[in-house]
Design a protein around this motif. Structure first.
Motif: not given
Length: 129
Positions: A31-37, A45-56, A95-105
């Motif tokens: 997991t690269y980042a976690m988001g809330w929608f 469905r719309e974006f609310v907020g997100a945080i990258t897992w390592r850098a914060g 909704y909580c969501a997880a974005a993986q490392w492999l993917g667009p910037e």
């Protein structure tokens, strides 16, 4: 696979606060980042907020800036959404969501639902006026 379980939703009066939690399990190392929608009835469905897992690094929708705060607990593999000064228009399923490392910037795509690979079942937030 990554499993996500949200909790903390409920009914609150306008101006009140709620704290949502999202617990992650499974292949969380990818997991690269976690988001809330959020999604209100009849709306996309719309974006609310997100945080990258390592850098914060954090990202917020303009509609929630200054009111919502996203944070993470690396030890518990959890992400939180503290929601203050809630408004009736914040009413939605969150909704909580997880974005993986492999993917667009990520810094350019964090607000797209398609950037996220795993989703929770959602938790309802209702704000009464």
């Amino acid at each position: 696979q990554v499993q996500l379980i949200e909790s903390g939703g409920g009914l609150v009066q306008a101006g009140g606060s709620l704290r949502l939690s999202c617990a992650a399990s499974g292949r969380t190392f990818s997991t690269y980042a976690m988001g809330w929608f959020r999604q209100a009835p009849g709306k996309e469905r719309e974006f609310v907020g997100a945080i990258t897992w390592r850098a914060g690094n954090t990202y917020y929708a303009d509609s929630v800036k200054g009111r919502f705060t996203i944070s993470r607990d690396n030890a518990r593999i959890a992400v939180y959404l503290q929601m203050n000064s809630l408004k009736p228009e914040d009413t939605a399923a969150y909704y909580c969501a997880a974005a993986q490392w492999l993917g667009p910037e990520y810094s350019r795509t964090y607000y797209y639902t398609s950037r996220y690979n795993y989703w929770g079942q959602g938790t309802q937030v209702t704000v009464s006026s």
